[in-house]
Write a protein that holds these residues in place. Structure first.
Motif, PDB file in Angstrom:
ATOM      1  N   ALA A   8       1.297   0.387  -8.368  1.00 13.49           N
ATOM      2  CA  ALA A   8       1.115  -0.959  -7.823  1.00 13.49           C
ATOM      3  C   ALA A   8       1.518  -1.019  -6.355  1.00 13.49           C
ATOM      4  N   ALA A   9       2.621  -0.363  -6.013  1.00 17.07           N
ATOM      5  CA  ALA A   9       3.078  -0.350  -4.624  1.00 17.07           C
ATOM      6  C   ALA A   9       2.090   0.410  -3.735  1.00 17.07           C
ATOM      7  N   ILE A  10       1.540   1.490  -4.264  1.00 13.37           N
ATOM      8  CA  ILE A  10       0.555   2.269  -3.517  1.00 13.37           C
ATOM      9  C   ILE A  10      -0.714   1.461  -3.297  1.00 13.37           C
ATOM     10  N   GLU A  11      -1.179   0.776  -4.322  1.00 17.42           N
ATOM     11  CA  GLU A  11      -2.400  -0.027  -4.183  1.00 17.42           C
ATOM     12  C   GLU A  11      -2.228  -1.090  -3.100  1.00 17.42           C
ATOM     13  N   HIS A  12      -1.054  -1.694  -3.043  1.00 15.79           N
ATOM     14  CA  HIS A  12      -0.782  -2.694  -2.018  1.00 15.79           C
ATOM     15  C   HIS A  12      -0.812  -2.064  -0.624  1.00 15.79           C
ATOM     16  N   ALA A  13      -0.131  -0.928  -0.461  1.00 17.93           N
ATOM     17  CA  ALA A  13      -0.053  -0.280   0.849  1.00 17.93           C
ATOM     18  C   ALA A  13      -1.394   0.283   1.297  1.00 17.93           C
ATOM     19  N   ALA A  14      -2.190   0.753   0.341  1.00 19.94           N
ATOM     20  CA  ALA A  14      -3.452   1.417   0.671  1.00 19.94           C
ATOM     21  C   ALA A  14      -4.493   0.465   1.240  1.00 19.94           C
ATOM     22  N   HIS A  15      -4.333  -0.816   1.034  1.00 20.37           N
ATOM     23  CA  HIS A  15      -5.264  -1.779   1.628  1.00 20.37           C
ATOM     24  C   HIS A  15      -5.253  -1.694   3.152  1.00 20.37           C
ATOM     25  N   ASP A  16      -4.088  -1.321   3.718  1.00 16.25           N
ATOM     26  CA  ASP A  16      -3.929  -1.320   5.177  1.00 16.25           C
ATOM     27  C   ASP A  16      -3.819   0.060   5.786  1.00 16.25           C
ATOM     28  N   SER A  17      -3.719   1.100   4.968  1.00 15.62           N
ATOM     29  CA  SER A  17      -3.571   2.449   5.517  1.00 15.62           C
ATOM     30  C   SER A  17      -4.106   3.493   4.545  1.00 15.62           C
ATOM     31  N   HIS A  18      -4.820   4.487   5.076  1.00 19.56           N
ATOM     32  CA  HIS A  18      -5.346   5.542   4.216  1.00 19.56           C
ATOM     33  C   HIS A  18      -4.342   6.668   4.017  1.00 19.56           C
ATOM     34  N   ALA A  19      -3.203   6.580   4.718  1.00 17.13           N
ATOM     35  CA  ALA A  19      -2.147   7.588   4.597  1.00 17.13           C
ATOM     36  C   ALA A  19      -0.830   6.893   4.278  1.00 17.13           C
ATOM     37  N   ILE A  20      -0.102   7.425   3.305  1.00 18.29           N
ATOM     38  CA  ILE A  20       1.138   6.803   2.839  1.00 18.29           C
ATOM     39  C   ILE A  20       2.189   7.891   2.635  1.00 18.29           C
ATOM     40  N   LEU A  21       3.430   7.573   3.010  1.00 17.53           N
ATOM     41  CA  LEU A  21       4.563   8.452   2.714  1.00 17.53           C
ATOM     42  C   LEU A  21       5.307   7.865   1.532  1.00 17.53           C
ATOM     43  N   LEU A  22       5.457   8.648   0.473  1.00 19.96           N
ATOM     44  CA  LEU A  22       6.165   8.213  -0.728  1.00 19.96           C
ATOM     45  C   LEU A  22       7.625   8.638  -0.602  1.00 19.96           C
ATOM     46  N   ALA A  23       8.537   7.686  -0.591  1.00 18.78           N
ATOM     47  CA  ALA A  23       9.949   7.999  -0.375  1.00 18.78           C
ATOM     48  C   ALA A  23      10.457   9.025  -1.376  1.00 18.78           C
ATOM     49  N   ASN A  24      11.159  10.058  -0.864  1.00 18.87           N
ATOM     50  CA  ASN A  24      11.731  11.130  -1.678  1.00 18.87           C
ATOM     51  C   ASN A  24      10.696  11.810  -2.567  1.00 18.87           C
ATOM     52  N   HIS A  25       9.470  11.929  -2.065  1.00 17.56           N
ATOM     53  CA  HIS A  25       8.396  12.423  -2.920  1.00 17.56           C
ATOM     54  C   HIS A  25       7.361  13.260  -2.164  1.00 17.56           C
ATOM     55  N   GLY A  26       6.661  12.672  -1.194  1.00 14.21           N
ATOM     56  CA  GLY A  26       5.615  13.423  -0.503  1.00 14.21           C
ATOM     57  C   GLY A  26       4.607  12.496   0.147  1.00 14.21           C
ATOM     58  N   THR A  27       3.381  12.992   0.329  1.00 10.69           N
ATOM     59  CA  THR A  27       2.348  12.229   1.019  1.00 10.69           C
ATOM     60  C   THR A  27       1.177  11.920   0.096  1.00 10.69           C
TER      61      THR A  27
END
Length: 220
Positions: A153-172
């Motif tokens: 759900a958090a990724i879907e929200h962020a992906a509306h505005d950016s095609h690249a996301i950094l996942l905290a303590n996880h990766g890209t």
């Protein structure tokens, strides 16, 4: 006038795209961007998603042994999918024009994801024009356990505005219309994260706000 029949899932799962997925995964694995069985990659074909299976090294994927899930991340056929298929589905729902998603635990980007005090709207400084051209910006999604619906759900929200996301303590997590674009953006994040750690606390010249805006207007 009769309408054309809806393509079957078998027709939509083109061999060429499966082979491209396997080839791209091998490139990223050979570059050292997916240690062990970490990371996953997918391609969207219509309303179906072909994704790498669970517990499989990206360097040893087989075009005939991939998984298929729907746009909710639910299993359809093939090998058992990665539990992180829900992340891929979330991105495709938010970005219907993107057809490829790459998720990696590459060393420098993952190290970056563990740092405190980063700008949550863009984790990396505009050190080079290539970061702006290929990535744009890198917002941070807070930590959730891998595979959790809250993370999707958090990724879907962020992906509306950016095609690249950094996942905290996880990766890209990166999406793009093509394998080439997704791979280039993923590699650029890792290269820029490596520059970030190499520069360390030294005084740094970054691109100006005006230079960034000009690059975004031309390349994004």
């Amino acid at each position: 006038m009769t309408s054309s029949p809806k393509p079957s899932r078998r027709t939509m799962n083109s061999e060429e795209e499966r082979l491209q997925l396997v080839s791209t995964a091998r490139i990223l694995h050979d570059a050292g961007y997916s240690p062990g069985t970490s990371g996953n990659i997918s391609v969207r074909i219509g309303d179906d998603i072909i994704v790498s299976p669970t517990g499989t090294r990206l360097g040893s994927l087989n075009a005939d042994n991939l998984s298929m899930v729907d746009l909710n991340g639910d299993y359809i056929s093939g090998s058992k999918p990665t539990k992180e298929s829900v992340m891929h589905a979330a991105v495709y729902r938010a970005r219907p024009l993107d057809r490829v998603v790459i998720h990696l635990h590459s060393p420098f980007a993952t190290a970056l994801s563990c740092l405190k005090g980063l700008n949550s709207n863009d984790a990396l400084l505009p050190l080079t024009p290539y970061y702006i051209m290929r990535v744009g910006r890198l917002p941070i999604v807070p930590y959730f356990a891998p595979g959790e619906k809250s993370l999707a759900a958090a990724i879907e929200h962020a992906a509306h505005d950016s095609h690249a996301i950094l996942l905290a303590n996880h990766g890209t997590l990166v999406s793009a219309p093509t394998f080439e674009d997704a791979c280039a953006a993923t590699e650029e994040i890792e290269a820029t994260a490596r520059l970030f750690f190499t520069i360390g606390e030294r005084a740094t010249n970054t691109l100006t706000a005006r230079q960034v805006i000009e690059l975004l207007a031309k390349f994004q």
